[in-house]
Design a protein around this motif. Structure first.
Motif: not given
Length: 415
Positions: A57-60, A119-122
């Motif tokens: 999660s730290d990379r999201v 990336a979760a959302a852009v």
């Protein structure tokens, strides 16, 4: 001496015998400190799972592809919006801003394959018509980017910053607990009774196995009524459970006194409807009745088993029964006053759980007196039925008269 007094003395004698034989052994110390072992393994597993989850999660990130002139305003809007989240676990992933390239649409898609972050959302395009791409499990992050674009655009139209509001916050103490708070209190009451009985009530299943293996049960059955044997063993094991609960209640009470005031304030909000003192008494009474009801059933069933393998095979059905009663009582606590709640409060095995939940959500006290009497009646019924099944199925001595109908032996004076 009357028949009832004699029966009570026999029950207490058997109870004292089983209590001493269980407590004054080295194995009991292992049983007493079993929660420490279970908690230690749970903590180790939880820390490992948390570390594995946090490492990913730290990379999201949520990514905004905006011109350099909007990088600072959108970061300020992000800081303002994150202040509304209760803790970091509820907040969306951290924001990363990128400078737009010539092909912004292609850049947005390539962002999902970046090596520096996940990336979760852009977000790309103008703020009044943004284009948001997101992964299958990141719809919440996509909605956050939409809100972020709206907030940044509003700040730009108002001259570069949103107006600040001088808010006065005041904590209000509600005199009566709300419906949601009562439902939470009811759930915790049901769960508390369930947790204690789940860990302790199953211990009575194997109490008859040793007596059968060393042939002591024949001596006991010849000396006292089987109802006294069953009742004494049940009360003796209940004494062990009370000792266990009392020990850990003292330990937990000492630990919770060191917790921050916010924790105590959160517990204070879970005010039971009948009042703190009355609820404490009712909780103890319903724990006792739940233990005695389930224990009497498990004792009668376990008495039919002849080997330890059969007793071990009974552990799964016993656990399923306890979980089923918990599920029924939880559903009843979520729908107070419904037919399901009435059924759970009347059905003997779920009645203590459901009535504990009712004590937390309803202020009436008189139904609890009826419920405790009803549950005590079924404890007596389960003990009598279990003793009769044991007498006929194991001892194969046929049906005997109840202890209150038996005649005292006539003293002829012949020695």
């Amino acid at each position: 001496m009357s028949k009832v007094r004699r029966f009570v003395r026999q029950v207490l004698t058997i109870a004292r015998r089983d209590f001493v034989a269980t407590v004054f052994t080295p194995v009991f110390l292992l049983f007493l400190f079993a929660p420490v072992v279970i908690g230690s393994f749970s903590l180790i597993g939880g820390l490992g799972a948390s570390a594995a989850a946090n490492s990913g999660s730290d990379r999201v990130r949520v990514v905004a592809i905006v011109p350099d002139a909007l990088a600072r305003p959108i970061a300020e809007a992000d800081t303002r919006l994150r202040g509304a989240f209760k803790d970091a676990g509820d907040a969306p992933p951290e924001l990363t801003t990128l400078h737009p390239e010539n092909n912004t649409a292609g850049q947005a898609r390539r962002t999902f394959t970046a090596h520096d972050f996940e990336a979760a959302a852009v977000l790309s395009g103008p703020l009044d018509h943004p284009r948001i791409l997101y992964t299958a499990n990141a719809a919440r992050s996509a909605r956050y980017l939409e809100l972020l674009a709206q907030t940044t655009l509003a700040a730009q139209q108002l001259g570069g910053a949103l107006p600040r509001v001088a808010t006065v916050r005041e904590l209000v103490q509600v005199p009566r607990p709300s419906a949601g708070t009562r439902n939470q209190s009811a759930f915790f009451a049901v769960f508390g009774v369930f947790f204690l009985t789940l860990f302790l009530a199953g211990q009575v299943v194997g109490t008859m196995a040793e007596e059968r293996n060393n042939k002591v049960i024949e001596v006991l059955a010849a000396a006292v009524p089987l109802e006294a044997v069953f009742g004494g063993k049940l009360i003796g094991m209940f004494g062990v459970a009370v000792l266990f609960v009392g020990f850990w209640a003292t330990v937990i009470g000492r630990v919770t006194s060191l917790l921050p005031p916010s924790f105590a304030h959160g517990l204070a909000e879970l005010t039971p409807a009948v009042g703190g003192g009355s609820f404490a008494l009712l909780f103890c009474a319903y724990f006792a009745m739940a233990y005695l009801l389930l224990g009497s059933v498990f004792l009668g069933i376990g008495a039919q088993a002849s080997t330890m393998r059969e007793i071990q095979m009974l552990s799964l059905p016993i656990t399923l029964v306890q979980v089923g009663m918990f599920a029924l009582a939880t559903a009843a606590a979520s729908h107070p006053g419904s037919g399901l709640a009435t059924f759970a409060q009347v059905f003997p095995l779920s009645s203590p759980f459901a009535m504990a939940g009712r004590a937390a959500s309803s202020p009436e006290l008189w139904p609890h007196l009826l419920a405790l009497g009803w549950q005590a009646l079924w404890v007596a019924i389960f003990i009598a039925v279990g003793a009769r099944l044991f007498r006929r199925g194991v001892l194969q001595s046929g049906s005997a008269r109840p202890f209150w109908r038996r005649q005292r032996p006539i003293d002829t004076g012949v020695s």
